[in-house]
Design a protein around this motif. Sequence first.
Motif, PDB file in Angstrom:
ATOM      1  N   ASP A 200       0.863  -1.175   0.000  1.00 27.91           N
ATOM      2  CA  ASP A 200       0.000   0.000   0.000  1.00 27.91           C
ATOM      3  C   ASP A 200       0.905   1.232   0.000  1.00 27.91           C
ATOM      4  O   ASP A 200       2.106   1.129   0.226  1.00 27.91           O
ATOM      5  CB  ASP A 200      -0.899  -0.002   1.246  1.00 27.91           C
TER       6      ASP A 200
ATOM      7  N   SER B 100      -2.579   5.579   5.489  1.00 28.34           N
ATOM      8  CA  SER B 100      -2.793   4.980   4.180  1.00 28.34           C
ATOM      9  C   SER B 100      -3.507   5.986   3.289  1.00 28.34           C
ATOM     10  O   SER B 100      -4.519   6.560   3.679  1.00 28.34           O
ATOM     11  CB  SER B 100      -3.633   3.714   4.307  1.00 28.34           C
TER      12      SER B 100
ATOM     13  N   THR C 191      -4.960   5.182   0.524  1.00 29.39           N
ATOM     14  CA  THR C 191      -6.103   4.530  -0.121  1.00 29.39           C
ATOM     15  C   THR C 191      -7.272   4.355   0.835  1.00 29.39           C
ATOM     16  O   THR C 191      -8.414   4.566   0.458  1.00 29.39           O
ATOM     17  CB  THR C 191      -5.701   3.154  -0.688  1.00 29.39           C
ATOM     18  N   THR C 192      -7.004   4.013   2.091  1.00 23.23           N
ATOM     19  CA  THR C 192      -8.092   3.755   3.035  1.00 23.23           C
ATOM     20  C   THR C 192      -8.237   4.836   4.102  1.00 23.23           C
ATOM     21  O   THR C 192      -9.273   4.925   4.749  1.00 23.23           O
ATOM     22  CB  THR C 192      -7.875   2.411   3.764  1.00 23.23           C
TER      23      THR C 192
ATOM     24  N   LYS D 101      -6.617   4.827   6.855  1.00 23.75           N
ATOM     25  CA  LYS D 101      -6.295   4.211   8.143  1.00 23.75           C
ATOM     26  C   LYS D 101      -4.907   4.650   8.611  1.00 23.75           C
ATOM     27  O   LYS D 101      -3.975   4.727   7.824  1.00 23.75           O
ATOM     28  CB  LYS D 101      -6.337   2.690   7.974  1.00 23.75           C
TER      29      LYS D 101
ATOM     30  N   SER E  70     -11.872  10.463   2.931  1.00 27.35           N
ATOM     31  CA  SER E  70     -10.783   9.827   3.680  1.00 27.35           C
ATOM     32  C   SER E  70      -9.405  10.319   3.244  1.00 27.35           C
ATOM     33  O   SER E  70      -8.440  10.218   4.001  1.00 27.35           O
ATOM     34  CB  SER E  70     -10.860   8.310   3.551  1.00 27.35           C
ATOM     35  N   SER E  71      -9.270  10.862   2.040  1.00 23.30           N
ATOM     36  CA  SER E  71      -7.959  11.324   1.581  1.00 23.30           C
ATOM     37  C   SER E  71      -7.628  12.732   2.063  1.00 23.30           C
ATOM     38  O   SER E  71      -6.526  13.209   1.863  1.00 23.30           O
ATOM     39  CB  SER E  71      -7.866  11.254   0.052  1.00 23.30           C
TER      40      SER E  71
END
Length: 188
Positions: free
Chosen positions: A18, A43, A45-46, A48, A96-97
């Motif tokens: 990732d 992350s 992408t997620t 997290k 989330s980004s």
Amino acid sequence: MASTSDIRKGLCIKYNHDIFKIIEFLHVKPGKGPAFVRTKLKSVTTGKVIDNTFSAGHKIDDVRVETRSYQYLYAEGDTFHFMNTDDYNQITLEKSSLDAPDLLKEGEVVTILFNTEDSMPLSVDMPASVILEITHTEPGVKGNTATNATKPATVETGARVNVPLFINEGDKIKVDTEKGAYLERIKE
């Protein structure tokens, strides 16, 4: 390939299949044993956040990134729309980004990091501080505190920020986007 000595805030690395952005890091040199770097990774992408420790000299796979200026247009649910300030192309990103989506005001210019290999947007870097107007706060009662007390206030983007008692509705304040904290009142 980079090593742990190249770690800095905002660096994007490949880790566990990732892409992660380094949010915080701390070089630790204990009295006994080898040095290491304690990091907090997010992350792209997620969204997290994980904690990780790299031993000193560990090779890390960094991601080449390119930065572009984009203007925030509007939000539609959890999707945020941005426009490139150079060629007027529009992109959409998930909530989330973004690091502080509740402090993002329409028309605000942000920096978006793109992966140079596939031109995928990785993350959004907000300005260090934003100026927002107070839309709702309770009136502060003068003389009821002995220390510098704060009260909750709602700003024009809907975010809640603790402000000093002398701040009233309609005042403009500067807010730190990293911590979401009040910095100062803006005088007009």
